[in-house]
Write an enzyme that holds these catalytic residues in place. Structure first.
Site, PDB file in Angstrom:
ATOM      1  N   VAL A  16       1.297  -1.163  -0.017  1.00 33.46           N
ATOM      2  CA  VAL A  16      -0.459   0.129   0.080  1.00 33.46           C
ATOM      3  C   VAL A  16       1.525   1.382  -0.142  1.00 33.46           C
ATOM      4  CG1 VAL A  16      -1.954   1.469   1.260  1.00 33.46           C
ATOM      5  CG2 VAL A  16      -1.806  -1.163   1.179  1.00 33.46           C
ATOM      6  N   THR A 128      -4.886  -0.926   7.575  1.00 25.35           N
ATOM      7  CA  THR A 128      -5.763  -1.112   7.910  1.00 25.35           C
ATOM      8  C   THR A 128      -6.156  -1.872   9.641  1.00 25.35           C
ATOM      9  OG1 THR A 128      -6.212  -2.454   6.376  1.00 25.35           O
ATOM     10  CG2 THR A 128      -7.920  -3.540   7.529  1.00 25.35           C
ATOM     11  N   CYS A 275      -4.985  -9.541   2.476  1.00 30.62           N
ATOM     12  CA  CYS A 275      -5.800  -8.746   3.339  1.00 30.62           C
ATOM     13  C   CYS A 275      -6.975  -9.804   3.873  1.00 30.62           C
ATOM     14  CB  CYS A 275      -6.543  -7.966   2.615  1.00 30.62           C
ATOM     15  SG  CYS A 275      -5.102  -7.215   1.920  1.00 30.62           S
TER      16      CYS A 275
END
Ligand code: UGA
Length: 448
Positions: A16, A128, A275
């Protein structure tokens, strides 16, 4: 004269972080990427990408060349920029709960480096994290180390990302939405301003909310997508038991209902990637902690786990015992166009095949180095799809690589010891494979 862009820094140059950093630089923002892994930084500095992602290589080189993108292994340099993103990993602990050690460490270092800075700094949590993390963990750590309060001197937002591997750059440049969970009004309006500059004046649909809701939105999104996959796999498993029934027609039909939608209804061997499993485990564990057991999500995970056994079961329905049979596995990556094998369904399938005594030979166009690091000497490695299926008793297609679509029934018939094919990704038309032994996920047996 172009208007001055705010500078941004991104702490954590994983998937990311690096994709975010190169896209900021590509839109003219002076960008500093920070990672404590100095080997990674050295490679990135030379323009080498640590993982495969379409367009990343080009944007990285261009960013470095233009000097809009710089990288550093010194975390204290992050506060040079006016907006500081935290994009470090949030791995699972052994019990599935989230490990916030890196987020907390980044907050500590960012806080300490903001301390002697006079201007306003905006910290943005992109990692996250479970609901409450930003307000109850990141905020006090930042305030304590910066000796400043979130408010007039320092801003804090949650801004989850929705990048998918393989399309990350496109997703970052043209997102469906932005989610901004702001600790206070100024933080929110500053982040909106950054994105207005990034998106050329017109913001994508933007949800302004509080940090906790923004944190939960990220989990809701991944949990819903994972649920769709386990749902269609459930239907696929039912369809497979009924001669002549095909889950693909079913998915196409239900997908036409706008309340359902056509995407994420591809039946297969189960979801993988870094994820879905991690985030589901984290949110299940969080639910338990706050006194709510999210049983639906537990089932989603269980269906996914069991899907590997369905794939191996198809191979057994063709071959009988797998002991000492040579089984070719085409595709290790968790989906096509990536070299990422984290949590890939192929790992679960290969594990089961080996437990049943099969000799496994694998091929993947991109993920061989990663596969070798995981399987070491326990499987054979082929150099092409044809070499993999050569003299095999069975072939299982585990990743939907375009390259595998080129193999025709006659190639399998010519090369294999016996042409038994399991299409776990539905890349082939069953009608083209009538001359060989063919089973596919979600496809009932041929009607006699
Ligand atoms: C996922 C989400 O799609 C992103 O929105 C999110 O930002 C990202 O996780 C993240 O949290 O970082 P990603 O893991 O890159 O992205 O991969 P997906 O394209 O979502 O695929 C996940 C898995 O589901 C793959 O193994 C894929 O093959 C499988 N899948 C997907 C299916 O089996 N069927 C489908 O119809 C769709």
């Amino acid at each position: 004269m172009p208007t001055r862009r705010l500078s941004v820094s991104i702490v954590g140059l994983g998937y990311v972080g690096l994709c975010t950093a190169v896209t900021f630089a590509s839109r003219g923002f002076p960008t500093l990427g920070v990672d404590i892994d100095s080997r990674r930084i050295k490679a990135i500095e030379k323009g080498e990408t640590p993982f495969h992602e379409p367009r990343l290589d080009r944007l990285l080189k261009r960013g470095l060349r233009s000097k809009l993108l710089r990288v550093s292994d010194d975390a204290s340099s992050a506060a040079e920029a006016e907006a500081i993103y935290i994009a470090v990993g949030t791995p699972s602990r052994r019990d599935g709960s989230i490990n916030l050690e890196y987020v907390e460490g980044a907050a500590r270092q960012i806080g300490a480096s903001i301390r002697d800075i006079h201007g306003y700094r905006l910290v943005i949590v992109k990692s996250t994290v479970i609901p409450g993390t930003t307000s109850s963990k990141v905020k006090p750590i930042l305030e304590e180390n910066a000796k400043k309060k979130v408010g007039p001197q320092m801003g804090l937002c949650v801004n989850p990302e929705f990048l998918s591997e393989g399309t990350a750059i496109r997703n970052a440049l043209y997102p469906d939405k932005l989610v901004i969970g702001a600790s206070d009004e100024q933080s929110g309006s500053r982040l909106r301003k950054i994105y207005r500059a990034f998106y050329g004046g017109k913001l994508p649909p933007t949800i302004m909310t509080n940090p906790e809701t923004a944190e939960l939105i990220k989990y809701s999104s991944n949990a819903f997508l994972a649920t769709k996959v386990s749902y269609i796999n459930t239907m696929a498993n039912l369809a497979q038991e009924v001669p002549g029934v095909d889950v693909e027609s079913l998915a196409e039909a239900i997908g036409l209902d706008p309340r359902i939608g056509p995407l994420f209804l591809r039946a297969g061997p189960g979801y993988g990637g870094s994820c879905f499993h991690k985030d589901l485990q984290a949110i299940i564990s969080y639910g338990r902690k706050v006194g709510y057991e999210p049983t639906l999500l537990r089932e989603v995970e269980q269906v996914n786990e069991q899907q590997a056994a369905r794939v191996v079961g198809l191979a057994e329905s063709l071959l009988g015992e797998l002991n000492e049979k040579r089984v070719a596995v085409l595709g290790i990556a968790f989906k096509k166009d990536t070299d990422d094998i984290r949590e890939a369904a192929s790992l679960r399938v290969i594990d089961l095949l080996r437990k049943r005594g099969a000799q496994v030979v694998v091929y993947d166009p991109m993920a061989m180095p990663n596969a070798k690091a995981v399987f070491e000497q326990s499987v054979e490695y082929a150099t092409s799809p044809k070499a993999a299926i050569n003299e095999a008793d069975c072939c299982i297609v585990m990743t939907e690589w375009d390259e595998f679509r080129k193999l025709k029934a006659k190639d399998y018939a010519q090369l294999m010891r016996s042409p038994n094919i399991v299409d776990a990704r539905r890349i082939y038309e069953a009608a083209d494979f009538e001359t060989v032994n063919f089973r596919a996920i979600g496809l009932g047996d041929r009607m006699s």
